[in-house]
Design an enzyme around this catalytic site. Sequence first.
Site, PDB file in Angstrom:
ATOM      1  N   HIS A  12      15.111  26.722 -43.931  1.00 47.14           N
ATOM      2  CA  HIS A  12      15.752  27.557 -44.947  1.00 47.14           C
ATOM      3  C   HIS A  12      17.141  28.000 -44.481  1.00 47.14           C
ATOM      4  O   HIS A  12      17.834  28.711 -45.192  1.00 47.14           O
ATOM      5  CB  HIS A  12      14.899  28.801 -45.233  1.00 47.14           C
ATOM      6  CG  HIS A  12      13.601  28.493 -45.911  1.00 47.14           C
ATOM      7  ND1 HIS A  12      12.444  28.258 -45.220  1.00 47.14           N
ATOM      8  CD2 HIS A  12      13.284  28.366 -47.217  1.00 47.14           C
ATOM      9  CE1 HIS A  12      11.461  28.010 -46.067  1.00 47.14           C
ATOM     10  NE2 HIS A  12      11.945  28.067 -47.285  1.00 47.14           N
ATOM     11  N   ALA A  14      20.771  27.947 -44.090  1.00 55.26           N
ATOM     12  CA  ALA A  14      21.888  27.310 -44.797  1.00 55.26           C
ATOM     13  C   ALA A  14      22.918  26.732 -43.830  1.00 55.26           C
ATOM     14  O   ALA A  14      23.502  25.677 -44.089  1.00 55.26           O
ATOM     15  CB  ALA A  14      22.554  28.313 -45.737  1.00 55.26           C
ATOM     16  N   LYS A  16      22.350  25.496 -40.829  1.00 51.92           N
ATOM     17  CA  LYS A  16      21.785  24.267 -40.267  1.00 51.92           C
ATOM     18  C   LYS A  16      21.854  23.131 -41.290  1.00 51.92           C
ATOM     19  O   LYS A  16      22.197  21.997 -40.957  1.00 51.92           O
ATOM     20  CB  LYS A  16      20.338  24.532 -39.848  1.00 51.92           C
ATOM     21  CG  LYS A  16      19.749  23.496 -38.948  1.00 51.92           C
ATOM     22  CD  LYS A  16      18.333  23.863 -38.535  1.00 51.92           C
ATOM     23  CE  LYS A  16      18.313  24.925 -37.464  1.00 51.92           C
ATOM     24  NZ  LYS A  16      16.953  25.110 -36.892  1.00 51.92           N
ATOM     25  N   ASP A  71      14.117  21.368 -34.474  1.00 50.02           N
ATOM     26  CA  ASP A  71      13.710  22.541 -33.713  1.00 50.02           C
ATOM     27  C   ASP A  71      14.703  22.648 -32.578  1.00 50.02           C
ATOM     28  O   ASP A  71      14.900  21.697 -31.814  1.00 50.02           O
ATOM     29  CB  ASP A  71      12.274  22.460 -33.196  1.00 50.02           C
ATOM     30  CG  ASP A  71      11.754  23.851 -32.855  1.00 50.02           C
ATOM     31  OD1 ASP A  71      11.825  24.739 -33.728  1.00 50.02           O
ATOM     32  OD2 ASP A  71      11.308  24.067 -31.720  1.00 50.02           O
ATOM     33  N   SER A  72      15.348  23.768 -32.542  1.00 45.37           N
ATOM     34  CA  SER A  72      16.420  23.915 -31.575  1.00 45.37           C
ATOM     35  C   SER A  72      16.444  25.327 -31.045  1.00 45.37           C
ATOM     36  O   SER A  72      15.849  26.239 -31.617  1.00 45.37           O
ATOM     37  CB  SER A  72      17.768  23.558 -32.213  1.00 45.37           C
ATOM     38  OG  SER A  72      17.973  24.313 -33.378  1.00 45.37           O
ATOM     39  N   ASP A 158      26.065  31.064 -30.859  1.00 48.20           N
ATOM     40  CA  ASP A 158      27.381  30.436 -30.700  1.00 48.20           C
ATOM     41  C   ASP A 158      28.431  31.346 -30.056  1.00 48.20           C
ATOM     42  O   ASP A 158      29.189  30.894 -29.197  1.00 48.20           O
ATOM     43  CB  ASP A 158      27.904  29.907 -32.039  1.00 48.20           C
ATOM     44  CG  ASP A 158      27.187  28.654 -32.511  1.00 48.20           C
ATOM     45  OD1 ASP A 158      26.515  27.994 -31.693  1.00 48.20           O
ATOM     46  OD2 ASP A 158      27.300  28.325 -33.706  1.00 48.20           O
TER      47      ASP A 158
END
EC number: 3.6.1.66
Length: 198
Positions: A12, A14, A16, A71-72, A158
Site C-alpha cells: 500500500h 505509494a 514504493k 520486502d525490504s 533515507d
Amino acid sequence: MMNFQQLVLASHNAGKLKELQAMLGHSVQLHSIGEFSQVEPEETGLSFVENAILKARNAARISGLPALADDSGLAVDFLGGAPGIYSARYADGKGDAANNAKLLEALKDVPEAERSAQFVCVLALVRHADDPLPILCEGLWHGRILFEASGDQGFGYDPLFWVPERNCSSADLAPADKNQLSHRARAMALLRKRLGLA
C-alpha cells in the site's frame, strides 16, 4: 523469458509503488494491492525472503493477477541486523519519524566507524498464488547511518542513510539517481533481466 503486462504490487506504500514502476518501465503496468484490498497479510516470516513470498502469494490470491512483492528494510551491523524485517514497524508502527528517532537513539554513542548498514530488498514474483517456483531477486545497498537526518527526498530511513559513492544521504539524492543506486534498483535490475526487459 516470461511476459507480464500487468502485475499487482503487494504494498500500500505509494512511494514504493512509484519507485518500482519507474524502475520496471512502461512495458509492465504495476497496480497497488490497495486497488483490491486494504487488508495487509501478517508478516510471519523470519527473513526478507519469507515475507516477500508470503506477501506475493497473498496479493496474487486477492487480485487474480501475477504479483510482485518487495520486502525490504535496513540492517545495521552494530545492531545485529536490526531493525531488519521489522524496519517499517521498528517504533511500534508510529511512522518514519519515530523509526528514525529510535534508530538514532539506539546508535547515540556509536562512533562513525561502527555505523555501517545496508538497505536490503528482496523481490518475489509469483505467476499465481500457488506458484511453486517464485522468482526471487535480492539487492543490497551499503552505507552507514548518519548522526542526524539530512535531505528531504525519499522516505523511511533515507534521511539517515549515508551513500558513500555520492557523498550524501539517500534523501539528498534526486529520485532518478536513487532509482539507479538503491537496493530496490539492484534487485529490480536482476528482475528485469529475468523477465527479459533489460
